[in-house]
Design an enzyme around this catalytic site. Structure first.
Site, PDB file in Angstrom:
ATOM      1  N   SER A 376       0.842  -1.194   0.000  1.00 45.48           N
ATOM      2  CA  SER A 376       0.000   0.000   0.000  1.00 45.48           C
ATOM      3  C   SER A 376       0.884   1.254   0.000  1.00 45.48           C
ATOM      4  O   SER A 376       1.880   1.307   0.718  1.00 45.48           O
ATOM      5  CB  SER A 376      -0.880  -0.065   1.250  1.00 45.48           C
ATOM      6  OG  SER A 376      -1.466   1.151   1.465  1.00 45.48           O
ATOM      7  N   GLU A 503      -8.713  -2.031  -7.231  1.00 46.21           N
ATOM      8  CA  GLU A 503      -9.242  -2.884  -6.150  1.00 46.21           C
ATOM      9  C   GLU A 503     -10.749  -2.988  -6.251  1.00 46.21           C
ATOM     10  O   GLU A 503     -11.468  -2.840  -5.266  1.00 46.21           O
ATOM     11  CB  GLU A 503      -8.846  -2.317  -4.790  1.00 46.21           C
ATOM     12  CG  GLU A 503      -7.355  -2.142  -4.685  1.00 46.21           C
ATOM     13  CD  GLU A 503      -6.851  -2.099  -3.259  1.00 46.21           C
ATOM     14  OE1 GLU A 503      -7.646  -2.355  -2.358  1.00 46.21           O
ATOM     15  OE2 GLU A 503      -5.665  -1.835  -3.080  1.00 46.21           O
TER      16      GLU A 503
END
Ligand code: ADP
Length: 592
Positions: A376, A503
């Protein structure tokens, strides 16, 4: 932001808003003045009626005349006021249109510097301050100045000494007003800034309402808003104070001038410099001065308040937008799949920040699925943003179909991309509105087909009004997984040549995810698909995988190649969660 004196600049801008309506303003001002004159004639007619009564004459004619004048005066004045009010509304509309037009075309970096709630208050509240300033302010400023000059000329004709005395007193008043005016502007601006702060705070709280409740933060947030509200009040009171001081100075100075002129004039009459009649006439003119001076000060105050709002409006209008480029081109019809290439791309969000992408290079053929993986914060979403040209790289080139995206007209560029954002935004409105948002022309049949592909048929069957069902503010009546599928369906309906999925399946249950994975794999045969995925199951389907770490491409290859070659990928794959999302459940998915 402004090079010249800020007040002068905003006065000019303010006058600019009034300029298109100058004829209406002139007509309105004229009618109101005529209405006033008609009113002045009424006492004369009344006198005639009284005289006629005394002389036993018929009073029918003067009464009819009086009624006629009253009605005519009222109609003329009302029409004049209507014209001015109408112009006031037009000025507000003009400012709002310009602001709204600007806001929707703002560049993302510019948008990020603003607060939405504050922007809303500039559009709704600051614009209303222009209302009085650009109409009554302008009209009264002009007409009363003319009156004032006229009176001063008459005074000069009567006696220069008394005029000197009068102007001396008025000069003191001018000093006080000059002192008050910038303070009024500052306080008005501060008051409007506090109103903006209330808007920003409210937007912040309403945007995370459930979090506010769950955190028990109502009282704290209310206290924050109370502070801003109190500041708006305090600055408003400050405006009122200086407005009162300016008004009193105007009124009081004429009174003082009256006394001084009486004294000096009396002495001049006594020593024979002027006759009594001159003094009487001069005092009468002084009396006439009260109205114009009071109204002129009022006009200056209004103008000052308007110019404070104007400078806040100007701040938005001077932000950077992408309108210039978009106006010149039309959306091209969809073509085949496009290739994507990054050539040594460096990027940072702001000059003072560290680079987020550090020399990223990769090249993807048209068609097929590519997965972006990495911890991330590695820069995956940023890569999507650069493809959409939400931001421009510091150096390097992003190419679609071999063409530099910076050279492509924006509608054409964005028209060929379907983008599903990370948080899959759904807007208030009906399900149909949301699905058609990226492609307004699609038919219901196409919508239903896209819903089938994204496994939304069950949802459609369940909803009472089908496609016409309202989804609530930000789609709160839907589950996270449903929102994601709606966002995917929306992107598909655009028939993209390049599909960017960030995502996009993170919140789906295993069954729906499996089905969508197939849909996406299917799509990859006819279009270029780029996915940021955190599930290994999605990644293993990809034709190639790009491993990003801290803004650099670590490795590119297939799953099998990368498991052998890249340590980070092996680690990520071993945890099943390729972006180290701590908020997602770990699912037992076999590594193929
Ligand atoms: P990923 O998608 O890989 O999680 P992002 O591309 O979203 O990563 O972000 C990369 C880095 O850039 C992060 O450190 C993030 O904090 C920063 N970043 C993202 N968006 C902005 C922004 N609008 N302004 C400043 N920094 C940002």
């Amino acid at each position: 932001m402004q090079t010249e004196n800020p007040t002068t600049a905003s006065w000019k801008a303010l006058a600019g808003y009034a300029r298109p309506y100058w004829r209406t303003l002139l007509a309105g001002g004229f009618l109101i003045t005529v209405g006033g004159f008609v009113g002045l004639a009424q006492p004369l007619i009344a006198k005639r009626i009284v005289d006629a009564l005394g002389n036993d004459e018929t009073i029918r004619d003067p009464i009819l005349l009086l009624i006629g004048l009253i009605v005519a005066g009222a109609i003329i004045s009302a029409f004049g006021s209507y014209l001015l009010e109408r112009t006031a509304e037009s000025v507000v509309r003009g400012a709002r249109m310009r602001l709204l037009d600007k806001v929707l075309w703002l560049r993302l970096p510019a948008m990020e510097r603003t607060q939405p709630g504050d922007l809303m208050s500039r559009v709704s509240s600051d614009t209303t301050l222009l209302r009085q300033a650009a109409t009554y302010g302008v009209v009264q400023g002009l007409t009363q100045s003319v009156m004032l000059i006229g009176i001063v000329v008459m005074m000069a004709y009567l006696d220069l000494v008394l005029l000197g005395v009068t102007l001396g007193v008025l000069l003191v008043m001018g000093g006080i007003v000059a002192l008050a005016v910038p303070r009024i502007q500052r306080a008005t601006k501060a008051a409007q800034e506090s109103v903006g702060a209330i808007g920003a705070e409210l937007e912040r709280v309403l945007g995370a309402f459930r979090t506010v409740k769950a955190s028990g933060a109502e009282e704290r947030e209310q206290a924050e808003m109370a502070t801003a509200t109190h500041q708006a009040w305090a600055h408003g009171v400050e405006v009122a104070k200086w407005q009162a001081i300016a008004g009193t100075a105007a009124w009081g100075s004429v009174q003082i001038a009256f006394l001084v002129v009486l004294g000096v004039g009396g002495a001049r009459v006594a020593n024979g410099s002027i006759p009594v009649s001159t003094l009487v006439a001069f005092l009468l003119y002084l009396f006439y001065l009260v109205g114009p001076i009071g109204q002129l000060v009022e006009a200056i105050v209004q103008f000052q308040r308007g110019s404070a709002a104007m400078s806040r409006i100007d701040e938005v209008l001077s932000l950077e937008d992408e309108r210039v480029e978009t106006a010149q081109s039309v959306i091209e019809p969809a073509g085949g799949p496009v290739s994507v290439a990054f050539e040594d791309v460096w990027f940072r969000y702001r000059p003072e920040l560290e680079p987020v992408l550090r020399g990223v290079s990769f090249s993807l053929p048209p068609r097929g699925m590519t997965a972006l993986v990495g911890p991330s914060g590695a820069g995956k979403t940023t890569i999507f943003s650069l493809i959409e040209r939400f931001y421009v790289p510091e150096s390097g080139i992003v190419r679609l179909d071999g063409e530099d995206v910076e050279a492509a007209p924006l509608p054409q560029l964005r028209g060929m991309i379907g983008y599903v954002e990370q948080d899959a935004p759904v807007m208030a409105g009906t399900l149909r509105d949301n699905l058609r948002f990226a492609a307004p022309g699609v038919s219901d049949t196409e919508i239903v087909e896209a819903m089938e592909r994204t496994r939304l048929t069950a949802l459609l069957a369940r909803l009472p009004d089908g496609l016409d069902t309202s989804v609530g503010h930000r789609g709160f009546t839907l589950s996270g997984g449903e929102r994601q599928r709606i966002a995917i369906a929306r992107a598909l309906l655009r028939r993209p040549r390049l599909l960017l999925l960030d995502e996009a399946t993170s919140q789906l249950d295993a069954l729906n995810e499996l089905a969508l994975r197939e849909t996406i794999a299917d799509l990859a045969t006819e279009t270029t698909v780029l996915v940021v995925a955190h599930r290994l199951s999605t990644v293993t389907l990809a034709d190639r995988i790009i491993v990003l770490e801290a803004g650099e491409v670590r490795a590119i290859g297939t799953h099998d190649e990368l498991v052998d070659l890249d340590e980070l990928y092996r680690e990520l794959a071993a945890t099943q969660l390729l972006t180290e999302r701590v908020d997602s459940p770990v699912e037992p998915v076999a590594i193929s």
